[in-house]
Write an enzyme that holds these catalytic residues in place. Structure first.
Site, PDB file in Angstrom:
ATOM      1  N   ALA A 127       0.829  -1.216   0.000  1.00 25.74           N
ATOM      2  CA  ALA A 127       0.000   0.000   0.000  1.00 25.74           C
ATOM      3  C   ALA A 127       0.858   1.258   0.000  1.00 25.74           C
ATOM      4  O   ALA A 127       0.498   2.259   0.600  1.00 25.74           O
ATOM      5  CB  ALA A 127      -0.926  -0.009   1.215  1.00 25.74           C
ATOM      6  N   ARG A 146      -4.036   9.122  -9.705  1.00 21.89           N
ATOM      7  CA  ARG A 146      -5.281   9.302 -10.473  1.00 21.89           C
ATOM      8  C   ARG A 146      -6.509   9.553  -9.593  1.00 21.89           C
ATOM      9  O   ARG A 146      -7.568   9.905 -10.090  1.00 21.89           O
ATOM     10  CB  ARG A 146      -5.511   8.093 -11.386  1.00 21.89           C
ATOM     11  CG  ARG A 146      -4.704   8.185 -12.676  1.00 21.89           C
ATOM     12  CD  ARG A 146      -4.958   6.999 -13.569  1.00 21.89           C
ATOM     13  NE  ARG A 146      -4.238   5.806 -13.116  1.00 21.89           N
ATOM     14  CZ  ARG A 146      -4.514   4.575 -13.521  1.00 21.89           C
ATOM     15  NH1 ARG A 146      -5.506   4.355 -14.367  1.00 21.89           N
ATOM     16  NH2 ARG A 146      -3.810   3.557 -13.073  1.00 21.89           N
ATOM     17  N   TYR A 193      -2.772  -6.608  -2.174  1.00 20.74           N
ATOM     18  CA  TYR A 193      -2.696  -5.156  -2.345  1.00 20.74           C
ATOM     19  C   TYR A 193      -3.695  -4.445  -1.433  1.00 20.74           C
ATOM     20  O   TYR A 193      -4.788  -4.964  -1.165  1.00 20.74           O
ATOM     21  CB  TYR A 193      -3.051  -4.766  -3.781  1.00 20.74           C
ATOM     22  CG  TYR A 193      -2.053  -5.185  -4.838  1.00 20.74           C
ATOM     23  CD1 TYR A 193      -0.754  -5.573  -4.519  1.00 20.74           C
ATOM     24  CD2 TYR A 193      -2.428  -5.177  -6.181  1.00 20.74           C
ATOM     25  CE1 TYR A 193       0.143  -5.936  -5.512  1.00 20.74           C
ATOM     26  CE2 TYR A 193      -1.544  -5.539  -7.176  1.00 20.74           C
ATOM     27  CZ  TYR A 193      -0.251  -5.925  -6.834  1.00 20.74           C
ATOM     28  OH  TYR A 193       0.619  -6.289  -7.821  1.00 20.74           O
ATOM     29  N   GLY A 194      -3.348  -3.237  -1.075  1.00 21.41           N
ATOM     30  CA  GLY A 194      -4.241  -2.429  -0.236  1.00 21.41           C
ATOM     31  C   GLY A 194      -5.358  -1.751  -0.989  1.00 21.41           C
ATOM     32  O   GLY A 194      -6.202  -1.092  -0.372  1.00 21.41           O
TER      33      GLY A 194
END
Ligand code: UD1
Ligand code: CA
Length: 486
Positions: free
Chosen positions: A12, A18, A106-107
Site C-alpha cells: 500500500a 489518479r 494489495y491495499g
C-alpha cells in the site's frame, strides 16, 4: 486444510495519483471501510502469524488510520517506490525469519475475500507449489502483467504489459498481484531481482520465473470472479467497486431473511448487522455499527449511523446517529435523532422533531415540531406540538427532567435546568422556568384579555369587520345589510 500463513503482506505504498486527492488512495472508503481496511479484514480472516502493511505515500495518515482501525497490524515503510518486489523486501526486513506460507495482497483491491485467499492457500498446499498466483481472464487486460504458460498449461512466468511483445499482449489471463509463496522461495527470489526492465523496477512477478527455473512448481488459481482482482485507481472505479460490493452485501442480507425493496438504492456498510424479517424500503443507508432487530421497518429515505433499532420498530424518512430506538417505537417522518437519543418501548418521535442526549421513556411521545436536548423524559409522557427544551444558556448546557405521565402542552419552552414532577401538567404556551410538584398545573403565560369592539373601531372597511357583523347577526337573528359599514 487450515494452515495459518506465516505472514500476509499488504502492499500500500503507491501514490494513487489518479485519485487526484489529498487523502492517500487506500484511505478512501467503500461500504463503510477504507480500501486498506478491506484488505486487512480479508487478511485477518486467515489468522496469519504476522500481518504487515507496506506504506509509503501518505504513510503518516495510513499508519495512524491502521493504528486506530487494526492495531494488530504492523507497518513497514518503503521510502521510495522501487517496485512491488522492493516493497515485499521492505516488509520482510521488518519481520522475523519466516517459514511456511507468505501471502502477498494489495491495499487497493477491496472486493478480494478471505475465502478466495483461503482457496489460494489450499491450492498452494495441495499442489506443493513454490508460488501460487491468483489470476483471471479479462476482456481487456491492458496494463496488467500476463500469465505465460507452457504447452501443458503450466505457469512459466509473468510478463508486465510494458515489457510484453505483441503475442504476449494477446494473452487475456492477467496477474491479480495476489500470491501465496513458500517463504524460502520468496526470500531467495527477492534476493536475485534486478531492475532490468522497461520500468527500471524490482518486479515481484519475476520471483515466479526464478522459482520455476529453480525447479519449483508454480501454480495459478484462476478465479471466475474478476471483481475480486480489481484495484481502485480512480474515483470512477471506486464508485463501480462500491456498487458491486453493495450488490453483494444486499444479496447476502436478502438470503439471510431481510426484505430489501430496492437493493439499488439501499446502501449497507459491511459493519452493519440485520436480523430476520427486517424490511428496508427504497433510499435507505445504514452505516457503521448500526444494528436492526427482527421485524423492524426502515425507510423510505432514511440514513442511520451507529444506531440500534429494536424489534418491530418503524422508522420513516429519518436521519439518526448514535441513537437507540426501542421495540415497537415509531420514528418519523422527517425526524433528526442525534447522538445519545434513547427512545423507549412503543415511544414516538414524530415529524420535524430533533433530539440529542434525550432519554425518552416507554410509551412517551414527542410527536410534532419539537427540540429535545439534554433531557430525561419518563414513561407515558406527552410532549405537545412545538415544545422546545431550551438546554443552552449561551455558555453552558443544562439538563431537563420530565416525570412519568406528565403532559406538556403545545408550544411550551422548558428552560433548563428544570424538573417537572411525575404526574404534572404544563399549560400550552408556557415558558417553564421553575420546578413543579406532583399533581401541579404550571401556567406560565399572560392571561388573555379581549378588547370588545376593537375591530369596528380600528379596522373599518375590512372583510374581517364584515365577518364579525355577519356573525353577530347570526347570533341575534337579525339581517345584515350588505355594504352598510359607513
Ligand atoms: C502489478 C503487477 C502486475 C499486475 C498488477 C495488478 C508487478 C511488477 N506487476 O502491476 O503484474 O497485473 O499489479 O494490479 O508486480 N506498490 C508498492 N510499492 C511499490 C510499487 C507498488 O507498495 O514500489 C503497491 C501499490 O501501492 C499497489 C500495488 O503495489 O497497491 C500494485 O502496484 P501498481 O503500480 O498498481 O501495479 P503494477 O506494478 O502496475
Ligand atoms: Ca494498480
Amino acid at each position: 486444510m487450515t494452515t495459518r500463513p506465516a505472514a500476509v503482506i499488504v502492499l500500500a505504498a503507491g501514490e494513487g495519483t489518479r485519485m487526484k486527492s489529498s487523502i492517500p488512495k487506500v484511505l478512501h472508503e467503500l461500504s463503510g471501510r477504507s480500501l486498506v481496511g478491506h484488505a486487512v479484514a480479508a487478511a485477518q480472516s486467515l489468522e496469519p502469524e504476522h500481518l504487515s502493511v507496506v506504506v509509503g505515500h501518505g504513510r503518516d495518515q495510513v499508519t495512524a488510520h491502521l493504528a486506530d482501525a487494526a492495531p494488530a497490524v504492523t507497518t513497514a515503510i518503503q521510502e521510495e517506490q522501487l517496485g512491488t518486489g522492493h516493497a515485499v523486501q521492505c516488509a520482510l526486513a521488518m519481520l522475523p525469519e519466516l517459514s511456511g506460507v507468505v501471502v502477498v495482497t494489495y491495499g487497493d483491491v477491496p472486493l478480494l475475500s478471505g475465502d478466495t485467499l483461503r482457496a489460494l492457500i489450499d491450492q498452494h498446499e495441495a499442489d506443493s507449489n513454490g508460488v501460487t498466483v491468483l489470476t483471471a481472464h479479462v476482456a481487456d487486460p491492458t496494463g496488467y502483467g500476463r500469465i505465460v504458460r507452457d504447452e501443458h498449461g503450466a505457469v512459466l512466468r509473468i510478463v508486465e504489459h510494458k515489457d510484453a511483445d505483441e503475442e504476449t499482449r494477446r494473452i487475456t489471463e492477467m496477474n491479480s498481484g495476489i500470491y501465496a509463496f513458500d517463504a524460502d522461495v520468496l526470500r531467495s527470489g527477492l534476493a536475485r531481482l534486478t531492475a532490468d526492465n522497461v520500468q527500471g523496477e524490482l518486479y515481484l512477478t519475476d520471483v515466479l520465473g526464478l522459482a520455476r527455473a529453480d525447479g519449483r512448481r508454480v501454480g495459478a488459481l484462476v478465479t471466475g470472479d474478476a471483481w475480486q482482482t480489481e484495484g481502485v485507481n480512480d474515483r470512477s472505479q471506486l464508485a463501480a467497486l462500491n456498487r458491486e460490493m453493495n450488490r453483494r452485501v444486499t444479496t447476502q442480507w436478502m438470503r439471510a431473511g431481510v426484505t430489501i425493496i430496492d437493493p439499488a438504492t439501499t446502501w449497507i456498510d459491511v459493519t452493519v448487522t440485520l436480523e430476520r424479517d427486517v424490511v428496508l424500503r427504497p433510499g435507505v443507508q445504514l452505516h457503521g455499527s448500526t444494528r436492526i432487530h427482527e421485524g423492524a421497518e426502515i425507510g423510505p429515505d432514511s440514513t442511520l449511523r451507529d444506531t440500534t433499532v429494536d424489534r418491530g420498530a418503524v422508522v420513516i424518512r429519518t436521519h439518526a446517529e448514535g441513537a437507540e430506538i426501542g421495540p415497537h417505537a415509531n420514528v418519523g417522518p422527517f425526524s433528526y435523532l442525534r447522538p445519545g437519543t434513547r427512545l423507549g418501548k412503543k415511544g414516538k418521535i414524530g415529524g420535524f422533531v430533533e433530539t440529542k442526549k434525550a432519554e425518552i421513556g416507554e410509551g412517551s411521545k414527542v410527536p410534532h415540531l419539537s427540540y429535545v436536548g439534554d433531557a430525561t423524559i419518563g414513561d407515558g409522557v406527552n410532549i405537545g406540538a412545538g415544545t422546545i427544551v431550551a438546554n443552552y444558556d449561551g455558555v453552558h448546557k443544562h439538563h431537563t427532567t420530565v416525570g412519568d405521565h406528565t403532559f406538556v402542552g403545545s408550544d411550551s419552552v422548558l428552560v433548563a435546568p428544570v424538573e417537572l414532577a411525575d404526574g404534572s401538567y404544563v399549560a400550552a404556551g408556557s415558558t417553564v422556568t421553575s420546578h413543579t410538584e406532583p399533581g401541579d398545573l404550571a401556567v406560565a403565560r399572560a392571561r388573555q384579555r379581549n378588547v370588545s369592539g376593537w375591530v369596528d373601531r380600528r379596522r373599518p372597511g375590512t372583510s374581517t369587520l364584515e365577518a364579525a357583523r355577519r356573525a353577530r347577526a347570526r347570533q341575534t337573528g337579525s339581517d345584515v345589510v350588505e355594504g352598510s359599514d359607513q
